[in-house]
Structures are given as C-alpha cells and as structure tokens.
Design a protein around this motif. Sequence first.
Motif, PDB file in Angstrom:
ATOM      1  N   SER A   1      -4.274  -2.067  -3.708  1.00  0.00           N
ATOM      2  CA  SER A   1      -2.896  -2.401  -3.381  1.00  0.00           C
ATOM      3  C   SER A   1      -2.160  -2.875  -4.635  1.00  0.00           C
ATOM      4  CB  SER A   1      -2.857  -3.490  -2.298  1.00  0.00           C
ATOM      5  OG  SER A   1      -3.600  -4.623  -2.716  1.00  0.00           O
TER       6      SER A   1
ATOM      7  N   THR B   1      -4.243   8.109   1.150  1.00  0.00           N
ATOM      8  CA  THR B   1      -3.625   7.241   0.169  1.00  0.00           C
ATOM      9  C   THR B   1      -4.074   7.608  -1.240  1.00  0.00           C
ATOM     10  OG1 THR B   1      -3.362   4.959  -0.615  1.00  0.00           O
ATOM     11  CG2 THR B   1      -5.450   5.511   0.464  1.00  0.00           C
TER      12      THR B   1
ATOM     13  N   ARG C   1      -3.469  11.079   7.541  1.00  0.00           N
ATOM     14  CA  ARG C   1      -3.058  10.004   6.651  1.00  0.00           C
ATOM     15  C   ARG C   1      -4.014   9.904   5.467  1.00  0.00           C
ATOM     16  NH1 ARG C   1      -2.432   8.097  11.806  1.00  0.00           N
ATOM     17  NH2 ARG C   1      -4.431   7.013  11.782  1.00  0.00           N
TER      18      ARG C   1
ATOM     19  N   ARG D   1       0.841  -1.193   0.000  1.00  0.00           N
ATOM     20  CA  ARG D   1       0.000   0.000   0.000  1.00  0.00           C
ATOM     21  C   ARG D   1       0.876   1.242   0.000  1.00  0.00           C
ATOM     22  NH1 ARG D   1      -5.581  -0.034  -0.971  1.00  0.00           N
ATOM     23  NH2 ARG D   1      -6.345  -2.134  -0.479  1.00  0.00           N
ATOM     24  N   ARG D   2       0.324   2.346  -0.433  1.00  0.00           N
ATOM     25  CA  ARG D   2       1.048   3.620  -0.360  1.00  0.00           C
ATOM     26  C   ARG D   2       0.236   4.593   0.493  1.00  0.00           C
ATOM     27  NH1 ARG D   2       3.897   5.981  -5.515  1.00  0.00           N
ATOM     28  NH2 ARG D   2       5.200   4.222  -4.879  1.00  0.00           N
ATOM     29  N   THR D   3       0.816   4.998   1.596  1.00  0.00           N
ATOM     30  CA  THR D   3       0.143   5.895   2.531  1.00  0.00           C
ATOM     31  C   THR D   3       0.967   7.163   2.702  1.00  0.00           C
ATOM     32  OG1 THR D   3      -0.714   3.965   3.731  1.00  0.00           O
ATOM     33  CG2 THR D   3      -0.866   6.109   4.828  1.00  0.00           C
TER      34      THR D   3
END
Length: 210
Positions: A43, A38, A36, A22-24
């Motif tokens: 994913s 994304t 936070r 994942r990219r957060t």
Amino acid sequence: MAFHEIRFPANLSFGAAGGPERRTEIVTLANGFEERNTPWEHSLRRYDAGLGLRGLEDLEAVIAFFEARRGQLHGFRWKDWADWRSVGSSRALTHFDQRLGVGDGVITQFQLQKTYVSGTESYVRPVLKPVAGTVLAAVGGDPKVEGAEFTVDSGTGVVTFAVAPDIGAEISAGFEFDVPVRFDTDRIHVSMASFQAGEIPAIPVIEVRL
C-alpha cells in the motif's frame, strides 16, 4: 531525489489525516462477474499535514521544514500516529512482537517487517525506517543486546547479528518506526487572515518507495 533522515515534527503530524491507499484494477465481465487485480504489492500512504496546524508558530515550523526539503525534492520521515509501533498502542514493545525469519546458520541480516492479520489472511509490510534506539531483537526466544550482539541500520531497517542465528532459530523483534514520505506539492498557499480565523492550508504528503 535524496532522502533526509529527519522526522516531520511529530506534534504537528498528530492532528494530520491520512492512511494507507491501495490500487485495485476491476474489470466487469459480460456476465456481470468481476475480475480484480492489483499492480501494487504494498500500500501507499497519504496524509494532509495541514490538519495538524494549530497556530502561527506551527505554520512557521512547517514552512521552514518545507523550504529545507525544497518542496517535493527531498524525502523525510513521518510519524503515523495510527500505526507507528510493532504492537498496538496499549501494549509495551517486546523482543517477540514481530517474526522476521528463521535462521539457517549462514545469514546474519534480516529485514524488519510488520505483519497485519485478519482472519486467515495476512499482509507483511517491510519496515524501512525504524526509530533509532527502539529496536529490540531476539533469536530463538533469547533477547539480544544492541551494539554487542546485533546492529540496526535505521535508514534501511536491516538488522545484522554478530553471529548467524542457528538453523531453525526464529528471529523476532519489537520496534517503533516512521514512514518515508515527501511533500506532494511544491506550493503552500496560506492567507494569514483566513488562517487566523480557522482556515487551515492543505499540505499533502505521500509515501515514497525506497
């Protein structure tokens, strides 16, 4: 980039390492709290194909596969042994494993998908590369026959019914599936001496968006 509808040798992907990423984006505020977010809805999976190699014959097979894909140029199918079915590995596939939608009397096409549930939260993953011949589908609890009552596009994961499901009828399915990937390198570096002694080359593989 073209996509080749061929699966990386499943016996070699069995020993591979990898999984979802994942990219957060995290911003720490002046008061110490975090925000936070994304940019990714889904994913992205990464694997190391080198970890599945057990001998020189395996290495030869991977090199042939790599050359035929022209390195990173063409995508291919990958069996993720940790996540390749509509249900857990200990259960048999059924027509009712995953909910695809609800009929409205007009729509005949439904996208295969898998829902991951934990507590009150869930994530729906589109399944684009089902394994041909494994898809079981049902409408309103009534199992349907592939070829006569529905067809499956194994390249997109779209199920098409011969007759539009009735209004309110739940569409469900069970299936096996692959992950669309490509090599994440244009180079495989192998030292035959070290490989025979147990050193395994790194061969990164990454999921592609289709």
